[in-house]
Enzyme design. Structure first.
Site, PDB file in Angstrom:
ATOM      1  N   HIS A 194       0.804  -1.222   0.000  1.00  0.00           N
ATOM      2  CA  HIS A 194       0.000   0.000   0.000  1.00  0.00           C
ATOM      3  C   HIS A 194       0.838   1.272   0.000  1.00  0.00           C
ATOM      4  O   HIS A 194       0.367   2.315  -0.448  1.00  0.00           O
ATOM      5  CB  HIS A 194      -1.092  -0.044   1.062  1.00  0.00           C
ATOM      6  CG  HIS A 194      -2.272  -0.737   0.491  1.00  0.00           C
ATOM      7  ND1 HIS A 194      -3.314  -0.059  -0.101  1.00  0.00           N
ATOM      8  CD2 HIS A 194      -2.491  -2.038   0.271  1.00  0.00           C
ATOM      9  CE1 HIS A 194      -4.143  -0.932  -0.616  1.00  0.00           C
ATOM     10  NE2 HIS A 194      -3.681  -2.147  -0.397  1.00  0.00           N
ATOM     11  N   ARG A 301     -11.322   2.263  -3.362  1.00  0.00           N
ATOM     12  CA  ARG A 301     -11.028   1.386  -2.217  1.00  0.00           C
ATOM     13  C   ARG A 301     -11.618   2.025  -0.969  1.00  0.00           C
ATOM     14  O   ARG A 301     -11.174   3.103  -0.570  1.00  0.00           O
ATOM     15  CB  ARG A 301      -9.513   1.264  -2.010  1.00  0.00           C
ATOM     16  CG  ARG A 301      -8.780   0.474  -3.058  1.00  0.00           C
ATOM     17  CD  ARG A 301      -7.312   0.330  -2.656  1.00  0.00           C
ATOM     18  NE  ARG A 301      -6.604  -0.626  -3.472  1.00  0.00           N
ATOM     19  CZ  ARG A 301      -5.898  -0.324  -4.565  1.00  0.00           C
ATOM     20  NH1 ARG A 301      -5.801   0.921  -4.957  1.00  0.00           N
ATOM     21  NH2 ARG A 301      -5.281  -1.267  -5.235  1.00  0.00           N
ATOM     22  N   ARG A 337     -15.748  -0.386  -4.396  1.00  0.00           N
ATOM     23  CA  ARG A 337     -15.437  -1.735  -3.943  1.00  0.00           C
ATOM     24  C   ARG A 337     -15.799  -1.843  -2.466  1.00  0.00           C
ATOM     25  O   ARG A 337     -15.371  -1.020  -1.659  1.00  0.00           O
ATOM     26  CB  ARG A 337     -13.957  -2.050  -4.114  1.00  0.00           C
ATOM     27  CG  ARG A 337     -13.692  -3.436  -3.541  1.00  0.00           C
ATOM     28  CD  ARG A 337     -12.285  -3.858  -3.586  1.00  0.00           C
ATOM     29  NE  ARG A 337     -11.427  -3.106  -2.693  1.00  0.00           N
ATOM     30  CZ  ARG A 337     -10.102  -3.203  -2.750  1.00  0.00           C
ATOM     31  NH1 ARG A 337      -9.542  -3.972  -3.664  1.00  0.00           N
ATOM     32  NH2 ARG A 337      -9.352  -2.525  -1.912  1.00  0.00           N
ATOM     33  N   GLU A 436      -9.744 -11.986  -8.501  1.00  0.00           N
ATOM     34  CA  GLU A 436      -8.371 -11.855  -7.991  1.00  0.00           C
ATOM     35  C   GLU A 436      -7.914 -13.121  -7.284  1.00  0.00           C
ATOM     36  O   GLU A 436      -6.839 -13.160  -6.704  1.00  0.00           O
ATOM     37  CB  GLU A 436      -8.251 -10.617  -7.091  1.00  0.00           C
ATOM     38  CG  GLU A 436      -9.308 -10.470  -6.040  1.00  0.00           C
ATOM     39  CD  GLU A 436      -9.208  -9.175  -5.240  1.00  0.00           C
ATOM     40  OE1 GLU A 436      -8.173  -8.503  -5.287  1.00  0.00           O
ATOM     41  OE2 GLU A 436     -10.186  -8.854  -4.544  1.00  0.00           O
ATOM     42  N   ASN A 459      -3.176  -7.418  -8.509  1.00  0.00           N
ATOM     43  CA  ASN A 459      -2.240  -7.354  -7.376  1.00  0.00           C
ATOM     44  C   ASN A 459      -2.350  -8.629  -6.542  1.00  0.00           C
ATOM     45  O   ASN A 459      -1.360  -9.204  -6.119  1.00  0.00           O
ATOM     46  CB  ASN A 459      -2.547  -6.145  -6.482  1.00  0.00           C
ATOM     47  CG  ASN A 459      -2.495  -4.850  -7.245  1.00  0.00           C
ATOM     48  OD1 ASN A 459      -1.946  -4.807  -8.335  1.00  0.00           O
ATOM     49  ND2 ASN A 459      -3.071  -3.792  -6.692  1.00  0.00           N
ATOM     50  N   ASP A 460      -3.586  -9.048  -6.328  1.00  0.00           N
ATOM     51  CA  ASP A 460      -3.791 -10.295  -5.586  1.00  0.00           C
ATOM     52  C   ASP A 460      -3.711 -11.516  -6.489  1.00  0.00           C
ATOM     53  O   ASP A 460      -3.162 -12.543  -6.097  1.00  0.00           O
ATOM     54  CB  ASP A 460      -5.143 -10.264  -4.863  1.00  0.00           C
ATOM     55  CG  ASP A 460      -5.032  -9.503  -3.547  1.00  0.00           C
ATOM     56  OD1 ASP A 460      -4.050  -9.733  -2.815  1.00  0.00           O
ATOM     57  OD2 ASP A 460      -5.903  -8.671  -3.262  1.00  0.00           O
ATOM     58  N   ARG A 470       2.691 -10.616  -1.843  1.00  0.00           N
ATOM     59  CA  ARG A 470       2.908  -9.339  -2.528  1.00  0.00           C
ATOM     60  C   ARG A 470       3.612  -8.304  -1.664  1.00  0.00           C
ATOM     61  O   ARG A 470       4.035  -7.269  -2.158  1.00  0.00           O
ATOM     62  CB  ARG A 470       1.574  -8.783  -3.052  1.00  0.00           C
ATOM     63  CG  ARG A 470       0.621  -8.349  -1.984  1.00  0.00           C
ATOM     64  CD  ARG A 470      -0.762  -8.047  -2.545  1.00  0.00           C
ATOM     65  NE  ARG A 470      -1.080  -6.637  -2.524  1.00  0.00           N
ATOM     66  CZ  ARG A 470      -2.281  -6.142  -2.799  1.00  0.00           C
ATOM     67  NH1 ARG A 470      -3.264  -6.947  -3.148  1.00  0.00           N
ATOM     68  NH2 ARG A 470      -2.501  -4.865  -2.756  1.00  0.00           N
ATOM     69  N   CYS A 507      -8.310  -3.544 -12.439  1.00  0.00           N
ATOM     70  CA  CYS A 507      -7.976  -2.438 -11.547  1.00  0.00           C
ATOM     71  C   CYS A 507      -6.673  -2.694 -10.793  1.00  0.00           C
ATOM     72  O   CYS A 507      -6.282  -1.915  -9.947  1.00  0.00           O
ATOM     73  CB  CYS A 507      -9.123  -2.157 -10.588  1.00  0.00           C
ATOM     74  SG  CYS A 507      -9.546  -3.587  -9.597  1.00  0.00           S
TER      75      CYS A 507
HETATM   76  C1  PEP Z   1      -5.905  -6.056  -6.610  1.00  0.00           C
HETATM   77  O1  PEP Z   1      -5.783  -6.985  -5.811  1.00  0.00           O
HETATM   78  O2  PEP Z   1      -5.421  -6.057  -7.755  1.00  0.00           O
HETATM   79  C2  PEP Z   1      -6.626  -4.831  -6.228  1.00  0.00           C
HETATM   80  C3  PEP Z   1      -6.877  -3.902  -7.110  1.00  0.00           C
HETATM   81  O3  PEP Z   1      -6.996  -4.687  -4.940  1.00  0.00           O
HETATM   82  P1  PEP Z   1      -6.011  -4.337  -3.712  1.00  0.00           P
HETATM   83  O4  PEP Z   1      -4.699  -3.911  -4.282  1.00  0.00           O
HETATM   84  O5  PEP Z   1      -6.701  -3.275  -2.947  1.00  0.00           O
HETATM   85  O6  PEP Z   1      -5.954  -5.641  -2.977  1.00  0.00           O
HETATM   86 MG    MG Z   2      -7.013  -7.170  -4.051  1.00  0.00          MG
END
Ligand code: PEP
Ligand code: MG
Length: 589
Positions: A194, A301, A337, A436, A459-460, A470, A507
């Site tokens: 983050h 988010r 979301r 995800e 990302n996930d 991650r 996203c």
């Molecule tokens: C993701 O997982 O790609 C996503 C957009 O959500 P976050 O990064 O908030 O987990």
């Molecule tokens: Mg995610």
């Protein structure tokens, strides 16, 4: 002082130059100065004076944060004020001054250490989290006792500070919004932690996973942060400094050039138009979304709404926030979301124990389905706000169609409640699933029949499909968005969505990477949602290529065997198609 070059993980591009500010790592040198019996009263008076001064400072910061960012962000300081009023702590200090006859700063620092050590060992998650409040307030009191210059981030007047920290929690970054911080540098973290995501939305460079940054960098050291290459230069020599000053100017010029194209449509040379939207964490980022020419918000988010406060947001607070975002971004869409708690996002007021494997634990939709009392408050607010713009809703971490059905049942309950109370909502609100989790990607054909759209959370998805945490910098080299497994899953999701005639967006951070965006375009992705600052660049890319050509590139990329091969190939293609988008700077040479 000779120049030191540190290499980390590039998390948000750009160049920043400025003095280091070490966050959460202040050391005070306090010697045990003996005092006479006659000075005891004076030391106690000094202590009381420092408490009052600290209280004023915190109230002042709280007021400023409330004005600049809203009252919900100011509430974190209520917990700080409570520490100041803790009678046990105060009386402990006074009794020890009388008994041991040492100066107040020494006694206070000893008491503080004892408190921190006791609280750190407490089983209860919520109480354990109080350690940072005690630490913060304690340092502030010490600073006042020692007469040291204030150095808490929100207080400093210095310009262009580079924040250096072991880690930055989402709540830390949220409370730094729009401050005089020009870059983030951290010991741990990865490209999708983050800290990285927040840096991109604040449009400042970040280098994470440096491992030794807090050890090698001291407060006030001059730093150059190159977020593109993941380099941090400590106390640069004159020649390096000049080189980076020039690069910074070049970058600004380039940014302005892309910026001027922002209002043009994201249409390929052969007229395929895709939607370029932006990701936000805080409503304060909306002006940046609009300025960069994004056509809506593809990921709002909402976790940040629950952070830095001691209670949960009410339905009315949710409603006001969503209504505001919907109205500001209208006529463009906003995808909200629902709460994605857990993994790397923790909320102290929910008292959720940390799982052994937080990313595989009681998180996101799993938590919301188990706590409909909390979830329905958010769902009702989204429905109510849906009449004020073009809202859409999506659920995070859907792992199979059953979870989607359960969430939709709760949503239906909310619709019925609102109907009964004659409260209006958009009956055509689109409800999508984030894809995800690999199980959802593989069964996307089943889920697509019951969703209005998909948004791929790479990302996930990358961390789960490649089994790479991650947030772990030690294995960051294995976190490969271009890995053939990831590309194949993305293709499966897009094809499944299109077969069921629903649109498919992305996203995750991957959609803002120009090399891979080319492949994604060719795979048929309909919507790209990314940090606002990446929007003009990706738009320019889409406008530079024909869809026909992108399809061929995607096809070839899918035939390659490794992530490295895909990266090399797509980078070559990008160089051919839009060379001006490559190499934002070349300072690592
Ligand atoms: C993701 O997982 O790609 C996503 C957009 O959500 P976050 O990064 O908030 O987990
Ligand atoms: Mg995610």
């Amino acid at each position: 002082m000779s120049e030191i070059v540190l290499k980390g993980i590039p998390a948000a591009s750009g160049v920043a130059i400025g003095p280091a500010f070490l966050f959460g790592k202040e050391e005070f040198r306090i010697s045990p100065r003996k005092i006479s019996e006659a000075s005891v009263a004076l030391e106690i008076a000094r202590f009381e004076e420092a408490l009052i001064k600290t209280r004023h400072e915190i109230l002042e910061i709280q007021k400023r944060i409330a004005e600049e960012m809203g009252t919900e962000h100011a509430e974190i300081f209520d917990a700080h004020l409570l520490v100041l009023e803790d009678r046990t702590l105060i009386e402990d200090v006074i009794a020890r001054i009388k008994r041991e006859k040492f100066c107040v700063e020494y006694i206070f620092s000893e008491v503080l250490k004892k408190y921190i050590s006791v609280f750190s060992k407490i089983e209860d998650e919520y109480l354990r989290e109080r350690v940072s409040d005690i630490n913060d307030v304690g340092k502030r009191i010490l600073r006042n006792l020692l007469g040291e210059k204030k150095s808490i981030v929100v207080d400093v007047d210095a310009e262009n500070l580079i924040l250096v920290s072991y880690d930055l929690a989402p709540s830390d970054t949220a409370s730094m919004y729009k401050k005089n911080i020009v870059a983030f540098v951290t010991d741990i973290g990865s490209r999708t932690s983050h800290t990285a995501i927040m840096a991109k939305s604040l449009e400042i460079p970040a280098v994470v996973g440096l491992e030794v940054a807090t050890e090698k960098i001291s407060n006030g050291d001059i730093l150059i942060v190159d977020g593109k290459t993941g380099t941090v230069i400590v106390n640069p020599d004159k020649e390096t400094l000049e080189r980076y000053e020039t690069a910074k100017v070049k970058l600004t010029v380039q940014k302005e050039k892309f910026f001027s194209l922002r209002e043009l449509p994201a249409k390929t040379k052969d007229d395929r138009e895709v939607l370029i939207a932006a990701n936000i964490e805080l409503p304060e980022e909306i002006p940046s979304v609009i300025d960069h020419g994004a056509r809506g918000i593809g990921l709002y988010r909402t976790e940040y709404f629950y952070m830095n406060r001691t209670d949960l947001p009410s339905e009315e607070e949710h409603y006001q926030a969503y209504r505001h975002v919907a109205q500001e971004v209208s006529p463009h869409p906003v995808i909200i979301r629902t709460l994605d708690l857990g993994g790397d996002k923790f909320l102290s007021q929910l008292h959720v124990p940390r799982d052994m494997h937080p990313f595989l634990g009681w998180r996101a939709i799993r938590f919301c389905l188990a706590r409909p009392d909390i979830f329905k408050i958010q769902l009702r607010a989204i429905l109510r706000a849906s009449v004020h713009g073009k809202l859409k809703l999506m659920y995070p971490m859907i792992s199979g169609v059953e979870e989607l059905r359960q969430a939709n049942n709760l949503l239906e309950e909310c619709r019925n409640e609102l109907k009964k109370d004659n409260i209006k909502f958009d009956r055509d609100l689109e409800v999508g699933a984030m894809i995800e989790v690999p199980s959802a990607a593989i069964t996307a054909d089943i889920i697509a029949k019951e969703a209005d759209f998909f948004s791929i959370g790479t990302n996930d998805l990358i961390q789960y499909s490649l089994a790479v945490d991650r947030t772990n910098e030690k294995i960051a080299y294995l976190y490969e968005p271009a890995h053939p497994a990831v590309l194949k899953l993305v293709k499966t999701i897009i094809d499944a969505g299109h077969k069921s005639k629903i649109w498919v967006g992305m996203c995750g951070e991957m959609s803002g990477d120009p090399e891979l965006a080319l492949v994604l375009l060719g795979l048929g992705l309909d919507e790209f949602s990314m940090p606002p600052s990446s929007v003009p660049l990706i738009k320019q890319l889409i406008r530079s290529v024909a869809y026909k050509e992108a399809k061929k590139i995607a096809e070839h990329a899918l035939s390659l065997s490794t992530g490295k091969e895909v990266e090399e190939y797509s980078s070559q293609q990008l160089k051919k198609i839009a060379p001006e988008l490559l190499g934002e700077n070349d300072n690592n040479k």
